[in-house]
Design an enzyme around this catalytic site. Sequence first.
Site, PDB file in Angstrom:
ATOM      1  N   GLU A   9      64.935  53.861  54.713  1.00  0.00           N
ATOM      2  CA  GLU A   9      64.248  55.272  54.924  1.00  0.00           C
ATOM      3  C   GLU A   9      62.769  55.247  54.657  1.00  0.00           C
ATOM      4  O   GLU A   9      62.161  55.698  55.246  1.00  0.00           O
ATOM      5  CB  GLU A   9      64.924  56.200  53.852  1.00  0.00           C
ATOM      6  N   HIS A  65      60.703  53.510  57.297  1.00  0.00           N
ATOM      7  CA  HIS A  65      60.683  54.516  58.547  1.00  0.00           C
ATOM      8  C   HIS A  65      59.340  55.639  58.191  1.00  0.00           C
ATOM      9  O   HIS A  65      58.641  55.795  58.925  1.00  0.00           O
ATOM     10  CB  HIS A  65      61.959  55.312  58.726  1.00  0.00           C
ATOM     11  N   HIS A 123      64.517  66.588  64.473  1.00  0.00           N
ATOM     12  CA  HIS A 123      63.808  65.649  64.163  1.00  0.00           C
ATOM     13  C   HIS A 123      63.806  64.353  65.056  1.00  0.00           C
ATOM     14  O   HIS A 123      62.535  63.867  65.497  1.00  0.00           O
ATOM     15  CB  HIS A 123      64.414  64.935  62.738  1.00  0.00           C
ATOM     16  N   HIS A 165      78.629  65.353  75.938  1.00  0.00           N
ATOM     17  CA  HIS A 165      77.639  64.464  76.004  1.00  0.00           C
ATOM     18  C   HIS A 165      78.022  63.507  77.174  1.00  0.00           C
ATOM     19  O   HIS A 165      77.336  63.219  77.982  1.00  0.00           O
ATOM     20  CB  HIS A 165      77.467  63.605  74.585  1.00  0.00           C
ATOM     21  N   HIS A 220      70.139  52.408  72.679  1.00  0.00           N
ATOM     22  CA  HIS A 220      70.567  53.462  73.603  1.00  0.00           C
ATOM     23  C   HIS A 220      69.436  54.439  73.179  1.00  0.00           C
ATOM     24  O   HIS A 220      69.195  55.173  74.285  1.00  0.00           O
ATOM     25  CB  HIS A 220      72.019  53.829  73.112  1.00  0.00           C
TER      26      HIS A 220
END
Length: 327
Positions: free
Chosen positions: A70, A73, A134, A244, A305
């Site tokens: 975290e 990032h 986000h 999806h 992906h």
Amino acid sequence: MRKLVFVSILLAILVVSLGAYTRLTHAGLGCPDWPGCYGLLDVPETSEQISLAEQAFPERPVEPEKAWNEMIHRYFAGTLGLLILAIAFLSLKRRSQGGPVGLPLLILLVVIFQAALGMWTVTMKLMPVVVMGHLLGGFTTLCLLLLLYLRLSDYRVPGGDYALKKYVKFAVIGIFILAGQISLGGWTSSNYAALTCTELPICQADWMNQLTFEHSFDLIPPEKESYEFGHLDHASRVTIHVMHRLGAIVTAVYLFWLVFSIYRRAQSPFFKNAAMSLGFILSVQVGLGISNIWFSLPLSVAVSHNVVAAMLMMSLISMTYSLKRKI
């Protein structure tokens, strides 16, 4: 400034990748506060720091690996924010030279809002709509930086491809379709529905009877102490996953048609190569989507992906911009 924008694009791609890695390693709450981590600028590591951290946040024991995921990032995202601030400052300073000003300022506003979404991701305990927002904010930042780079670039688009004029609107439609599919992917991930269907080409037996739209796409969910690992029932997750997949089919068919049409009608190597590039990235993305199901969401494939989705959008925006500029 063009070099600075280019560096920012590379950093934005890295930030999107790290964001996906953080989400997929379930490290979104690796630090229970923001912008620090257990009140520190880095991660608690010594016995004393860990003890104090767990006293301050007894509901969240320290997991150093997740916390570092975290924080790394956040470090890169913060650096990107500073670069975008510098771009906005330079654009204002040079506005008398006729360079773009509105777009850099828009990117700065998006990044400020993106920082707020990063904070809310933690404070609202991974509420799905915030997590999805986000993700979309990161993609939006990257795409706007690309658009700024294209506006600052002085490259020549060959003329003569008059038959491609009508495909500008179809390319714009493709951008909206792809954006919708990326949103569905973000909703699938933020609701932990990626592995709800484990079979190909369709979901497991009796999936049609499980479809329910009652709460599957509620943006404001019931209040929970935490949304980590999801709050929806199995049927709702099946519905999200199936939508999806259907979205992926629609997006792939439309974009392959667009690629084939532009390639067939293009006279110049410029647009033929652009179409081939878009088609290749789209093929890779389809393969990664299938691999996510076939191999039960391996981390490397799942992160890829996300990254290839960003590259696909960038390629589509670049081709659309070139078509529009040429015409």
